[in-house]
Design a protein around this motif. Structure first.
Motif, PDB file in Angstrom:
ATOM      1  N   HIS A 176       0.909  -1.389   0.011  1.00 44.91           N
ATOM      2  CA  HIS A 176       0.060   0.154  -0.088  1.00 44.91           C
ATOM      3  C   HIS A 176       0.956   1.113  -0.054  1.00 44.91           C
ATOM      4  O   HIS A 176       0.716   2.447  -0.918  1.00 44.91           O
ATOM      5  CB  HIS A 176      -0.805  -0.040   1.212  1.00 44.91           C
ATOM      6  CG  HIS A 176      -1.708   1.305   1.590  1.00 44.91           C
ATOM      7  ND1 HIS A 176      -2.926   1.476   1.041  1.00 44.91           N
ATOM      8  CD2 HIS A 176      -1.447   2.519   2.047  1.00 44.91           C
ATOM      9  CE1 HIS A 176      -3.373   2.585   1.373  1.00 44.91           C
ATOM     10  NE2 HIS A 176      -2.321   3.109   2.119  1.00 44.91           N
ATOM     11  N   HIS A 201       1.133   4.470  -3.125  1.00 44.34           N
ATOM     12  CA  HIS A 201       0.959   6.036  -3.252  1.00 44.34           C
ATOM     13  C   HIS A 201       1.910   6.790  -3.906  1.00 44.34           C
ATOM     14  O   HIS A 201       1.476   7.768  -4.559  1.00 44.34           O
ATOM     15  CB  HIS A 201       1.029   6.585  -1.638  1.00 44.34           C
ATOM     16  CG  HIS A 201       0.046   6.403  -0.899  1.00 44.34           C
ATOM     17  ND1 HIS A 201      -1.201   7.243  -0.955  1.00 44.34           N
ATOM     18  CD2 HIS A 201      -0.208   5.799   0.445  1.00 44.34           C
ATOM     19  CE1 HIS A 201      -1.956   6.867  -0.182  1.00 44.34           C
ATOM     20  NE2 HIS A 201      -1.671   6.106   0.698  1.00 44.34           N
ATOM     21  N   SER A 213       1.977   9.760   4.709  1.00 37.87           N
ATOM     22  CA  SER A 213       0.520   9.274   4.996  1.00 37.87           C
ATOM     23  C   SER A 213       0.191   9.418   6.415  1.00 37.87           C
ATOM     24  O   SER A 213       1.106   9.919   7.445  1.00 37.87           O
ATOM     25  CB  SER A 213       0.258   7.971   4.462  1.00 37.87           C
ATOM     26  OG  SER A 213       1.299   7.121   5.216  1.00 37.87           O
ATOM     27  N   ASP A 239      -6.286   7.342   0.362  1.00 36.89           N
ATOM     28  CA  ASP A 239      -6.054   5.665  -0.129  1.00 36.89           C
ATOM     29  C   ASP A 239      -7.400   5.588  -1.291  1.00 36.89           C
ATOM     30  O   ASP A 239      -8.526   6.113  -1.003  1.00 36.89           O
ATOM     31  CB  ASP A 239      -6.552   5.163   1.307  1.00 36.89           C
ATOM     32  CG  ASP A 239      -5.437   5.314   2.099  1.00 36.89           C
ATOM     33  OD1 ASP A 239      -4.288   5.479   1.744  1.00 36.89           O
ATOM     34  OD2 ASP A 239      -5.799   4.677   3.568  1.00 36.89           O
TER      35      ASP A 239
HETATM   36 ZN    ZN Z   1      -2.231   5.430   2.535  1.00 36.08          ZN
END
Ligand code: ZN
Ligand code: KG4
Length: 326
Positions: free
Chosen positions: A116, A120, A148, A312
């Protein structure tokens, strides 16, 4: 492989969101659907993992169906299923991962598990045909800055199979600092967007909150900055909106200044004049403005994703997965 295009269905359930997207050839967003349970968590001042995973279980099927419908595709048209496998809330990840594994098995298409945080940084490479004008796409190699709620890191990216970590936060993440300072100021969760808006109400701030620089290191540290805000408010209880806005502005200036300094420094040290920024804090308006100006002054091209791709989403998962195919 049937047809000329490769359609990847991305699924993302690492935090409060249930997201699904279809991205064609690692580039063009055909659909990007996000359902969030954020409102249900706000009264607790943070994400409650059990609520998040319960909602994800309830809506994942309809979110995936909606992504297919909006892309005008059938499951048969999907060539790969991509899913966030880490990092994130364990119960939430499990919902997305189990769903994606079962789907990939049942339609007989390979599964690609995606990181994840790294994904980004892929957001700036995506094209959204519904958005005009088309954006300039970055080129590699690049320095990547991830900011983040859970991570703050600098990477050297030669290609999307080779991300080398340069530095990371030694304590709080940048987004976490925004969330904690918002809490100190009795503002709502998530703190980043609220502080961003509030800081604009203070034309200037007499205050300064120092942020650890950690010398020449590529690492970050935000916990001292958060504590400085806490001590300030304990000594000088906030009584007016103006005071609150001034604190928000001074805190934000300090975060922006360190993020700008460290990322430009990394570009110059490694002689890589391209900077990719990703993660929720990349939506911060003061950071976008300052970093774009400073980068241009240093002959560095800085790329921020459009706002909807900073937070997200599953499009970044589907896009990044294209480069992770075996
Ligand atoms: Zn994230
Ligand atoms: O990337 P993200 O959506 O989720 C994680 O993977 O963590 O980032 C969420 C973080 C939160 O801490 C939130 O406060 C912050 O991004 N954020 C912002 C802004 N919008 C979201 N921080 C500063 N300014 C913003 N405008």
């Amino acid at each position: 492989m049937s047809g000329r295009h490769i359609n990847i269905l991305g699924i993302e359930t690492s935090c409060d969101e249930t997201a699904a997207a279809i991205v064609q050839n690692g580039r063009v967003i055909l659909s990007n659907v996000i359902a969030s349970s954020l409102k249900e968590h706000q009264k607790f001042g943070g994400i409650i993992p059990e609520i998040a995973s319960r909602r994800q279980l309830e809506c994942i099927n309809s979110v995936v169906a909606s992504a297919l419908h909006k892309a005008d595709l059938k499951l048969n048209d999907v060539h790969y299923v991509a899913v966030t496998s880490s990092p994130g809330l364990i119960g939430s990840l499990l919902v997305g991962l189990s769903y994606a594994r079962a789907l990939s098995f049942s339609i007989g298409k390979p599964l690609i598990e995606v990181n994840h945080v790294e994904s980004h940084l892929y957001a700036s490479f995506l094209e959204d045909p519904s958005q005009t004008p088309a954006r300039l796409r970055p080129r590699l190699p690049a320095i990547g800055l991830i900011i983040s709620g859970g991570h703050t890191s600098l990477y050297v990216i030669k290609d999307f199979k080779n991300l080398n970590l340069l530095g990371h936060t030694r304590d709080d993440a940048a987004g976490e600092a925004f969330d904690k300072v918002a809490r100190i100021l009795h503002l709502s969760y998530p703190g980043g967007p609220v502080i961003d808006r509030l800081a604009k109400q203070a034309s200037r701030s007499q205050l300064t909150f120092p942020c650890s620089e950690l010398g020449d290191s590529h690492d970050f540290s935000f916990s001292g900055l958060k504590t400085a805000v806490l001590y300030h408010t304990q000594k000088n209880p906030v009584t007016t909106d103006e005071e609150r806005a001034e604190i928000a502005r001074a805190f934000q200036e300090s975060v922006v200044s360190i993020l700008v300094k460290k990322s430009i420094n990394a570009c110059e040290k490694l002689k890589i004049p391209t900077l990719l920024i990703g993660g929720g804090v990349a939506a911060n308006s003061a950071l976008r403005e300052t970093l774009l100006t400073k980068a241009t002054a240093h002959s560095i091209k800085a790329f921020f994703p459009p706002f909807q791709l900073c937070v997200d989403n599953a499009a970044m998962i589907a896009g990044y997965a294209y480069h992770q195919r075996k």
